[in-house]
Design an enzyme around this catalytic site. Structure first.
Site, mmCIF file in Angstrom:
data_model
loop_
_atom_site.group_PDB
_atom_site.id
_atom_site.type_symbol
_atom_site.label_atom_id
_atom_site.label_comp_id
_atom_site.label_asym_id
_atom_site.label_seq_id
_atom_site.Cartn_x
_atom_site.Cartn_y
_atom_site.Cartn_z
ATOM 1 N N GLU A 224 0.845 -1.198 0.000
ATOM 2 C CA GLU A 224 0.000 0.000 0.000
ATOM 3 C C GLU A 224 0.877 1.243 0.000
ATOM 4 O O GLU A 224 1.848 1.324 0.743
ATOM 5 C CB GLU A 224 -0.888 -0.053 1.244
ATOM 6 C CG GLU A 224 -1.753 1.135 1.515
ATOM 7 C CD GLU A 224 -2.576 0.942 2.791
ATOM 8 O OE1 GLU A 224 -3.243 1.904 3.191
ATOM 9 O OE2 GLU A 224 -2.537 -0.163 3.395
ATOM 10 N N ASP A 226 0.257 5.013 0.796
ATOM 11 C CA ASP A 226 -0.673 6.034 1.262
ATOM 12 C C ASP A 226 -0.155 7.414 0.852
ATOM 13 O O ASP A 226 0.619 8.048 1.581
ATOM 14 C CB ASP A 226 -0.839 5.957 2.779
ATOM 15 C CG ASP A 226 -1.588 4.717 3.218
ATOM 16 O OD1 ASP A 226 -2.511 4.315 2.491
ATOM 17 O OD2 ASP A 226 -1.257 4.155 4.272
ATOM 18 N N GLU A 229 -3.368 10.749 3.591
ATOM 19 C CA GLU A 229 -4.316 10.487 4.668
ATOM 20 C C GLU A 229 -4.419 11.783 5.448
ATOM 21 O O GLU A 229 -3.424 12.275 5.991
ATOM 22 C CB GLU A 229 -3.850 9.334 5.548
ATOM 23 C CG GLU A 229 -3.863 7.998 4.814
ATOM 24 C CD GLU A 229 -3.628 6.839 5.759
ATOM 25 O OE1 GLU A 229 -4.614 6.181 6.143
ATOM 26 O OE2 GLU A 229 -2.461 6.590 6.092
ATOM 27 N N HIS A 240 3.794 1.393 2.724
ATOM 28 C CA HIS A 240 3.755 0.111 3.441
ATOM 29 C C HIS A 240 4.119 -0.982 2.431
ATOM 30 O O HIS A 240 3.621 -0.962 1.302
ATOM 31 C CB HIS A 240 2.353 -0.221 3.961
ATOM 32 C CG HIS A 240 1.722 0.787 4.858
ATOM 33 N ND1 HIS A 240 1.632 0.622 6.218
ATOM 34 C CD2 HIS A 240 1.104 1.966 4.582
ATOM 35 C CE1 HIS A 240 0.975 1.653 6.747
ATOM 36 N NE2 HIS A 240 0.649 2.482 5.762
#
Length: 445
Positions: A224, A226, A229, A240
């Protein structure tokens, strides 16, 4: 008997016919160089978890936070008997599109239910997610977080989902990407109703604090990125990585990991990631209402993935026509850098006393492999029934002194973010994503 056996083997989630599936448009731009961008026609689809699941005649297979046992005594029977239906994007989910921007509303009171949050994916065509290859590229979008208070998260990110939603890989994934199948992320979520084209109904436990959600015995893992956020008070940029290649179903703590303690690091994925949160990294003047990046007004977010394979992630903002460089870390033991790299992650984890699971799961070497295979774009808005989003915008963990490096993550009080509170007081909260551009470094802003 043979025919029955074959039928059981070939069981699959069906497609409902009660509601037409008309994907909202979301066009974007592909940029070869600065000033040389071409429009790409796109659309979005709602994740399967939000969709009406019924027996084909309108009888619910899933109601509230529970599977209906008469239709779903086990995963295979449930998959065979249940269908995913189309979505009424605006009326049911509060999703609006003007063609280049997408507005996500937090709480929507529909004719038959109240919807909380949403998760959507960018499509290449009606039945295929668009796959972005991020090495040595940049991704840019505009965002308005002015109506997102403490406890909410407007998240725009990439995950290594299958482009067809698992349709080719799993015989049961008949609805595919068109109906939002195939989700995975680095938390290996077990609240998914369908994984690998099968219902996740066996062993399902309703969540005590969420009247709409539960957890099955399986999770769905993948790397992932990101990109974003955020709410109006804090933001984080976090890669990640997982040991997996693409999406993989998991079971048990040794694969799926866990929320707390060492179980968190036992699974296939790096759940913590290696984050750059401006407030957490020591600059409390950079991001927020009235600050350098003023969240009272829309702005542009530029994320650059340097290197092929990637070795560094950089961030810029554009607001009121001005390019704003990311703030630099101001934490003892960490270089004054504005970028994420393996070196930054090593220093940050040591300074904060955190486990460097990002490194343990492969770090940037693994991230570059994921970027080369490609990732699917996710646009979402959600609240946090686990820890009230305190990990993003407040003091976390709450049992630690906020003066300890890494604990103070944002200005929100530790009493904020409770789902019952934000769903009541901030039902009209929205996030707006738009003007998406993707291409060569320094070409999109």
């Amino acid at each position: 008997m043979l025919a029955a056996a074959l039928f059981t083997f070939a069981c699959s989630v069906g497609v409902g016919t009660k509601t037409p599936e008309n994907h909202p448009k979301l066009n974007w731009q592909n940029c070869a160089s600065k000033g040389s961008c071409s429009q790409v026609s796109g659309e979005v689809t709602m994740d399967s978890n939000w969709r009406w699941t019924h027996d084909g005649n309108g009888k619910n297979c899933y109601d509230g936070n529970t599977w209906i046992s008469s239709l779903c005594p086990d995963d295979k029977t449930c998959s065979d008997k249940c269908v995913l239906d189309g979505a009424e994007y605006q009326a049911t989910y509060g999703i609006q599109s003007n063609g280049t921007a997408l507005t996500l509303k937090f709480v929507t009171h529909g004719s038959y239910s109240t919807n909380i949050g949403s998760r959507l994916y960018l499509l290449k065509d009606k039945s295929t997610y668009y796959v972005f290859k991020l090495n040595n590229k940049e991704f840019t979008f505009s965002v308005d977080v002015s109506k997102l208070p403490c406890g909410l998260n407007g998240a725009l990110y990439f995950v290594e989902m299958d482009a067809d939603g698992g349709k080719a890989k799993y015989a049961g994934a008949k609805p595919g990407a068109e109906y939002g199948l195939g989700y995975c992320d680095a938390q290996c979520p077990s609240d998914l109703k369908f994984i690998n084209g099968e219902a996740n109904s066996e062993g399902w436990k309703p969540q005590s604090g969420d009247k709409n959600a539960g957890n099955g015995k399986y999770g769905s893992c993948c790397s992932e990125m990101d990109v974003w956020e955020s709410n109006s008070q804090a933001t984080a940029l976090t890669p990640h990585v997982c040991k997996t290649t693409g999406q993989q179903r998991c079971s048990g703590k040794s694969e799926c990991g866990g929320q707390d303690g060492q179980d968190r690091f036992a699974g296939l994925c790096d759940e913590d990631g290696c984050d750059f949160n401006n407030w957490r990294m020591g600059d409390k003047t950079f991001f927020g209402p009235g600050l350098i990046v003023d969240t009272k007004s829309p702005f542009v977010v530029v994320t650059q993935f340097y290197g092929s394979p990637v070795t560094e992630i950089r961030r810029k903002y554009v607001q009121n026509g001005k390019v704003i460089e990311n703030s630099k870390s101001n934490i003892p033991g960490i270089d004054a850098t504005a970028a994420i790299s393996d070196h930054f992650c090593e220093q940050q984890k040591k300074a904060f006393g955190d486990t460097n699971d990002f490194k343990n799961k492969g770090g940037f070497a693994k991230l570059g492999q994921v970027f080369d295979r490609g990732m699917v774009l996710v646009l979402s808005l959600w609240d946090d029934h686990q820890v009230a989003m305190l990990w993003l915008d407040s003091t976390y963990p709450t049992n630690k002194d906020k003066s300890q490096p890494g604990v103070d993550r944002g200005p929100c009080p530790t009493s904020s973010g409770k789902p019952d509170d934000v769903e009541s007081a901030s039902a009209d909260a929205t996030v707006v994503y738009g003007n998406i551009k993707f291409g060569a470094l320094d070409s999109t802003y």
